[in-house]
Design an enzyme around this catalytic site. Structure first.
Site, short mmCIF file in Angstrom:
data_model
loop_
_atom_site.label_atom_id
_atom_site.label_comp_id
_atom_site.label_asym_id
_atom_site.label_seq_id
_atom_site.Cartn_x
_atom_site.Cartn_y
_atom_site.Cartn_z
N GLU A 91 -4.21 3.07 -8.53
CA GLU A 91 -5.48 3.64 -8.08
C GLU A 91 -5.71 5.00 -8.71
O GLU A 91 -4.92 5.94 -8.52
CB GLU A 91 -5.52 3.75 -6.55
CG GLU A 91 -6.90 4.24 -6.11
CD GLU A 91 -7.07 4.46 -4.63
OE1 GLU A 91 -6.23 3.99 -3.83
OE2 GLU A 91 -8.06 5.12 -4.27
N ASP B 1 0.50 -1.95 4.43
CA ASP B 1 1.67 -1.06 4.58
C ASP B 1 2.91 -1.86 4.95
O ASP B 1 4.02 -1.34 4.94
CB ASP B 1 1.43 -0.05 5.71
CG ASP B 1 0.23 0.84 5.48
OD1 ASP B 1 -0.09 1.12 4.31
OD2 ASP B 1 -0.41 1.25 6.48
N HIS C 170 -0.84 10.51 -3.01
CA HIS C 170 -2.16 10.14 -2.49
C HIS C 170 -3.12 11.32 -2.45
O HIS C 170 -4.23 11.26 -2.98
CB HIS C 170 -2.04 9.52 -1.10
CG HIS C 170 -3.37 9.13 -0.55
ND1 HIS C 170 -4.14 10.00 0.21
CD2 HIS C 170 -4.10 7.99 -0.67
CE1 HIS C 170 -5.27 9.40 0.53
NE2 HIS C 170 -5.27 8.18 0.01
N HIS D 105 0.83 -1.21 0.00
CA HIS D 105 0.00 0.00 0.00
C HIS D 105 0.86 1.26 0.00
O HIS D 105 1.54 1.54 0.98
CB HIS D 105 -0.89 -0.04 1.25
CG HIS D 105 -1.84 1.09 1.37
ND1 HIS D 105 -1.83 1.96 2.43
CD2 HIS D 105 -2.84 1.50 0.55
CE1 HIS D 105 -2.80 2.84 2.28
NE2 HIS D 105 -3.42 2.59 1.16
N ARG D 106 0.87 1.96 -1.10
CA ARG D 106 1.73 3.14 -1.30
C ARG D 106 3.20 2.72 -1.14
O ARG D 106 4.03 3.50 -0.67
CB ARG D 106 1.37 4.27 -0.35
CG ARG D 106 -0.13 4.54 -0.25
CD ARG D 106 -0.46 5.68 0.70
NE ARG D 106 -1.88 5.69 1.04
CZ ARG D 106 -2.46 6.48 1.91
NH1 ARG D 106 -1.74 7.40 2.52
NH2 ARG D 106 -3.76 6.41 2.17
N GLU E 246 0.98 -0.83 -4.81
CA GLU E 246 -0.22 -0.01 -4.93
C GLU E 246 0.21 1.45 -4.86
O GLU E 246 1.07 1.81 -4.04
CB GLU E 246 -1.20 -0.31 -3.79
CG GLU E 246 -2.57 0.36 -3.94
CD GLU E 246 -2.73 1.75 -3.33
OE1 GLU E 246 -3.77 2.38 -3.57
OE2 GLU E 246 -1.82 2.21 -2.61
N ASP F 252 -1.25 5.80 -5.91
CA ASP F 252 -2.40 6.67 -6.21
C ASP F 252 -2.01 7.70 -7.25
O ASP F 252 -0.89 8.22 -7.23
CB ASP F 252 -2.83 7.39 -4.92
CG ASP F 252 -2.95 6.42 -3.76
OD1 ASP F 252 -3.94 5.68 -3.72
OD2 ASP F 252 -2.03 6.38 -2.91
N LYS G 77 -7.42 8.22 -8.38
CA LYS G 77 -8.12 8.96 -7.33
C LYS G 77 -9.35 9.65 -7.89
O LYS G 77 -10.30 9.93 -7.17
CB LYS G 77 -7.16 9.96 -6.67
CG LYS G 77 -6.30 9.31 -5.60
CD LYS G 77 -7.19 8.81 -4.46
CE LYS G 77 -6.44 8.02 -3.42
NZ LYS G 77 -7.35 7.12 -2.68
O1 G3P Z 1 -6.26 1.03 -3.35
C1 G3P Z 1 -6.90 0.82 -2.14
C2 G3P Z 1 -6.58 1.86 -1.10
O2 G3P Z 1 -5.33 2.42 -1.35
C3 G3P Z 1 -7.63 2.94 -1.04
O3 G3P Z 1 -7.43 3.86 -0.02
O4 G3P Z 1 -6.95 6.15 0.65
O5 G3P Z 1 -5.22 4.44 0.88
O6 G3P Z 1 -5.83 5.27 -1.36
P1 G3P Z 1 -6.31 4.98 0.04
MG MG Z 2 -4.66 4.02 -2.67
#
Ligand code: G3P
Ligand code: MG
Length: 247
Positions: free
Chosen positions: A112, A233, A53, A11-12, A38, A40, A114
């Protein structure tokens, strides 16, 4: 029968340990054995998909104001690492192109959006084109809370795997009721994961991704339920957990 193991999706990047959405976090995620990164996307003023993000710069860079107000050239001058400590000073915002080029042979991508064209005209076309140019359609998924954006991705290239993201308070147990027809994969906030929702998704033949899971006990349950992917994470923790559950 060996259970299907979930994909490890950073995640990120490995954002528990390094500034989110930077090369430092992405390189560490690969090192920790992530299957996918992942990240954004927002668009710069010159319409380049940029990895960050928030739609504003304050929280994670030395800049201020909306990402959309600066060109890629201006965005590249900002520091995107020092907010997480001196060791990360000099980390830069990355364009989608840069990250695809750098990691295409090493890992998959969970991209992702946004927002789609309603806010960033043409973003879906740009993103799909880049996935095609770098020949990573097979190793990528495109996720969004913006279902119109996912429909635009599908119209542009139906071979791109799409994931409808779901969060919020008024989500029914039967999650298929809140996603558009033709959806083949959903991404569910960890807060919404119940055995009934997991089964509803499975009965409907949907792939199921869960975000954002850092707690090992929760990871264990999701592994048992054979979800498609876990967005975390801490890819190292999930990897360790998978090794243990495989033995
Ligand atoms: O891609 C799923 C997740 O990352 C969505 O939430 O806010 O962390 O981008 P956020
Ligand atoms: Mg995300």
């Amino acid at each position: 029968m060996t259970p299907k193991r979930p994909l490890v999706i950073a995640h990120r990047g490995a954002s528990a340990y390094a500034p989110e959405n930077t090369l430092a976090a992405f390189e560490l995620a690969v090192l920790q054995g992530a299957d996918m990164l992942e990240f954004d996307l927002h668009l710069s003023s010159d319409d380049q998909p940029v990895i960050i993000h928030d739609d504003t710069l304050e929280r994670t860079t030395t800049g201020t104001g909306p990402v959309r107000h600066l060109s890629l050239r201006e965005l590249k001058r900002l520091d995107a690492g020092s907010w997480r400590g001196h060791a990360f000073r000099g980390q830069r915002l990355q364009s989608l192109q840069e990250v695809l080029e750098r990691f295409r042979e090493r890992v998959g991508f969970a991209v992702e959006l946004k927002a789609g064209s309603s806010r960033y005209p043409g973003i879906e076309d740009r993103v799909v084109s880049l996935l095609e140019i770098y020949d990573v359609v097979e190793r990528a998924i495109v996720l969004s809370f913006d279902f119109a954006a996912l429909a635009a991705v599908r119209a542009r290239n139906a071979g791109v795997r799409r994931v409808a993201l779901i969060e919020g308070v008024r989500v029914p147990e039967n999650i298929t009721a809140v996603v558009p027809e033709g959806t083949t994969a959903v991404g569910l906030s960890a807060r919404l994961v119940t055995e009934r929702r997991v089964h509803a998704a499975r009965r409907a033949g949907l792939d199921l991704y869960v975000f954002t899971v850092n707690d090992p006990a929760r990871m264990g349950r999701l592994i048992d339920w054979e979800v498609t992917g876990i967005i975390t994470d801490t890819p190292d923790v999930l990897r360790r957990h998978l090794r243990v559950s495989e033995t």
